[in-house]
Scaffold this active site. Structure first.
Site, PDB file in Angstrom:
ATOM      1  N   ASP A  41      20.755 -10.091 -27.288  1.00 42.38           N
ATOM      2  CA  ASP A  41      20.172  -8.802 -26.929  1.00 42.38           C
ATOM      3  C   ASP A  41      18.896  -9.123 -26.151  1.00 42.38           C
ATOM      4  O   ASP A  41      18.193 -10.092 -26.477  1.00 42.38           O
ATOM      5  CB  ASP A  41      19.841  -8.019 -28.210  1.00 42.38           C
ATOM      6  CG  ASP A  41      19.919  -6.520 -27.985  1.00 42.38           C
ATOM      7  OD1 ASP A  41      19.928  -6.104 -26.816  1.00 42.38           O
ATOM      8  OD2 ASP A  41      19.970  -5.780 -28.983  1.00 42.38           O
ATOM      9  N   GLU A  42      18.600  -8.323 -25.145  1.00 35.51           N
ATOM     10  CA  GLU A  42      17.417  -8.646 -24.311  1.00 35.51           C
ATOM     11  C   GLU A  42      16.118  -8.482 -25.077  1.00 35.51           C
ATOM     12  O   GLU A  42      15.066  -8.949 -24.636  1.00 35.51           O
ATOM     13  CB  GLU A  42      17.404  -7.800 -23.028  1.00 35.51           C
ATOM     14  CG  GLU A  42      16.950  -6.356 -23.160  1.00 35.51           C
ATOM     15  CD  GLU A  42      18.023  -5.431 -23.733  1.00 35.51           C
ATOM     16  OE1 GLU A  42      19.120  -5.914 -24.079  1.00 35.51           O
ATOM     17  OE2 GLU A  42      17.747  -4.217 -23.849  1.00 35.51           O
ATOM     18  N   LYS A  78      25.969 -12.618 -24.947  1.00 38.57           N
ATOM     19  CA  LYS A  78      24.554 -12.733 -24.579  1.00 38.57           C
ATOM     20  C   LYS A  78      23.679 -12.260 -25.719  1.00 38.57           C
ATOM     21  O   LYS A  78      24.069 -11.376 -26.494  1.00 38.57           O
ATOM     22  CB  LYS A  78      24.244 -11.964 -23.304  1.00 38.57           C
ATOM     23  CG  LYS A  78      24.119 -10.471 -23.470  1.00 38.57           C
ATOM     24  CD  LYS A  78      23.383  -9.862 -22.283  1.00 38.57           C
ATOM     25  CE  LYS A  78      23.024  -8.396 -22.530  1.00 38.57           C
ATOM     26  NZ  LYS A  78      21.929  -8.204 -23.481  1.00 38.57           N
ATOM     27  N   LYS A 114       0.829  -1.221   0.000  1.00 35.00           N
ATOM     28  CA  LYS A 114       0.000   0.000   0.000  1.00 35.00           C
ATOM     29  C   LYS A 114       0.860   1.267   0.000  1.00 35.00           C
ATOM     30  O   LYS A 114       0.501   2.255  -0.618  1.00 35.00           O
ATOM     31  CB  LYS A 114      -0.926  -0.009   1.228  1.00 35.00           C
ATOM     32  CG  LYS A 114      -2.092  -0.974   1.069  1.00 35.00           C
ATOM     33  CD  LYS A 114      -3.219  -0.672   2.029  1.00 35.00           C
ATOM     34  CE  LYS A 114      -3.006  -1.263   3.391  1.00 35.00           C
ATOM     35  NZ  LYS A 114      -3.326  -2.690   3.514  1.00 35.00           N
TER      36      LYS A 114
HETATM   37  C1  1AE Z   1      21.498  -1.300 -19.691  1.00 32.38           C
HETATM   38  C2  1AE Z   1      21.172  -2.141 -20.880  1.00 32.38           C
HETATM   39  C3  1AE Z   1      22.313  -2.317 -21.833  1.00 32.38           C
HETATM   40  C4  1AE Z   1      22.025  -3.358 -22.868  1.00 32.38           C
HETATM   41  O1  1AE Z   1      21.331  -4.311 -22.612  1.00 32.38           O
HETATM   42  C5  1AE Z   1      22.556  -3.235 -24.185  1.00 32.38           C
HETATM   43  O2  1AE Z   1      22.047  -4.030 -25.085  1.00 32.38           O
HETATM   44  C6  1AE Z   1      23.560  -2.359 -24.503  1.00 32.38           C
HETATM   45  O3  1AE Z   1      24.026  -2.303 -25.725  1.00 32.38           O
HETATM   46  P1  1AE Z   1      25.205  -1.324 -26.135  1.00 32.38           P
HETATM   47  O4  1AE Z   1      26.465  -1.837 -25.525  1.00 32.38           O
HETATM   48  O5  1AE Z   1      24.853   0.022 -25.591  1.00 32.38           O
HETATM   49  O6  1AE Z   1      25.252  -1.351 -27.614  1.00 32.38           O
END
Ligand code: 1AE
Length: 397
Positions: free
Chosen positions: A161-162, A159, A84
């Site tokens: 890309d997210e 990794k 809350k």
């Molecule tokens: C804080 C998020 C950074 C990220 O995930 C990302 O893809 C960065 O990419 P660059 O290094 O800025 O190209």
């Protein structure tokens, strides 16, 4: 036994009274006087104001919540201590101190900085991680080519890309098997290991099946957008022994939960302490220098929470966004040398391509560890020289 929450409340002359009202309201009370409240209830369940420290703009308030009020999981704890209150403007939750018993309910990182270093067999320098860029809309042969180029440049981790989700051109399971073949071959040829964190995505109820299948297919790390799902989702992945893979916790979306003037969590709690307790092996967050930045105070506080001695494995800090080789000395100065240097555009945007981009980073890391200036190191590293010509060197402050 219980949890003590530390808040910043907008300053108030009668803060003790306000804090007391919240301590009651968040536990057994309501906005009316409840006539049948019993002494016994008050004793076992009422929140206790521990302290009120007056400040100029905000007052620091600590409230203790007895463990009899909630189950030992973050959804219950969050709802209790901030449910809350989160609707009140300017009320920030900056820390949670868990009692010993509650703390023991958290798994912490399965591998942590030590375990990841052992897997990679790299003990003596910051690790280099690359973020795949430009894969969206491209197929597996493009993905394979990019991965080979990154490995040739000497990256330790890669990794997704997210924002790369399930798609027809580079399907989740195919990315895993393709990357595994390339990484295994690279190891046979060079003796160098690498981890590829595939983006575990999709509906929440599919995550465990997908992650177990990924592990069975030979995935060696997972990327997880933890704040899109909630911290408990990551904790359940960490606790599943059929998965047992390093987890890169991405901080995407945490900006709406933390670091807001109107309230919210502190970054150090959300992206630091809690991400570590629930089992993130790496915590990726914006650095203070790049194109997506958080304050230096917040970034350093996250790092501190990821590595302070608390009985759990340490989590790697991965300060990110807009990172290029010219920032490496500053990164090491701010975060120490037990960190992961992470770049997408700073590797793929190198004028001579990703292999040279990765080599430029490796040269910058080696020089910084030895406290050699990048300008000096660039005399013997053409990739680094080209990177510095392009982006310059960030002055050390
Ligand atoms: C804080 C998020 C950074 C990220 O995930 C990302 O893809 C960065 O990419 P660059 O290094 O800025 O190209």
């Amino acid at each position: 036994m219980g949890v003590t929450a530390t808040y910043l409340f907008p300053t108030h002359l009668e803060q003790e009274k306000i804090a007391e009202q919240h301590a009651l309201g968040l536990t057994i009370g309501s906005w009316t006087d409840i006539p049948h409240l019993e002494q016994q209830q008050l004793k076992h369940h009422k929140g206790e104001v521990v302290s009120v420290e007056k400040g100029e703009v905000k007052d620091m308030v600590k409230i203790f919540y007895p463990s009899a009020n909630y189950s030992a999981d973050l959804p219950a704890i969050f709802t209790t201590v901030y449910g809350k209150l989160s609707f009140f403007e300017g009320y920030e939750l900056i820390d949670l101190d868990f009692g010993k018993q509650l703390l023991a309910q958290f798994p912490g990182p399965r591998f942590g900085t030590k375990g990841i270093r052992e897997q990679l067999n790299v003990m003596d320098r910051p690790l280099l991680k690359a973020i795949f860029k430009g894969v969206m809309g491209r197929d597996l042969s493009f993905f394979s080519g990019q991965l080979e180029e990154l490995l040739a440049g000497g990256v330790d981790l890669i990794k997704d890309d997210e924002i790369l989700f399930e798609n027809e051109l580079t399907p989740f399971y195919k990315r895993i098997t393709t990357a595994k073949d390339i990484i295994d071959r690279h190891y046979e040829q060079t003796g160098n290991r690498a981890l590829y964190a595939v983006n575990l995505s999709g509906r929440t109820n599919e995550l465990h099946d997908k992650a177990e299948q990924a592990a069975a297919l030979g995935a060696n790390a997972l990327l997880f957008n933890v704040h899109a799902y909630g911290l408990d989702a990551l904790q359940t992945l960490r606790e599943n022994n059929n998965i047992a893979l390093p987890i890169v916790a991405h901080s995407a979306l945490s900006g709406v939960l933390a670091g807001q003037a109107g309230g919210g969590f502190s970054y150090s709690l959300l992206v630091g302490k809690l991400t570590r307790l629930i089992g993130g092996d790496l915590s990726l967050f914006p650095s203070p220098y790049g194109n997506v930045a958080i304050s230096r105070f917040d970034a350093l506080a996250i790092n501190e929470a990821l590595i302070e001695d608390n009985g759990f494995e340490k989590t790697f800090a991965v300060p990110s966004a807009g990172i290029h080789p010219g920032m490496v000395p500053q990164l090491l100065k701010d975060f120490g040398d037990n960190l992961v240097v992470n770049a997408g555009g700073g590797i793929f945007g190198h004028p001579d391509g990703p292999t040279q981009g990765a080599k430029a980073f490796r040269a910058a890391i080696d020089a910084s560890v030895k406290q050699i200036s990048l300008e000096e190191a660039a005399k013997t590293s053409e990739p680094l020289k080209r990177a510095i010509d392009q982006w310059g060197v960030v002055e050390s402050v």
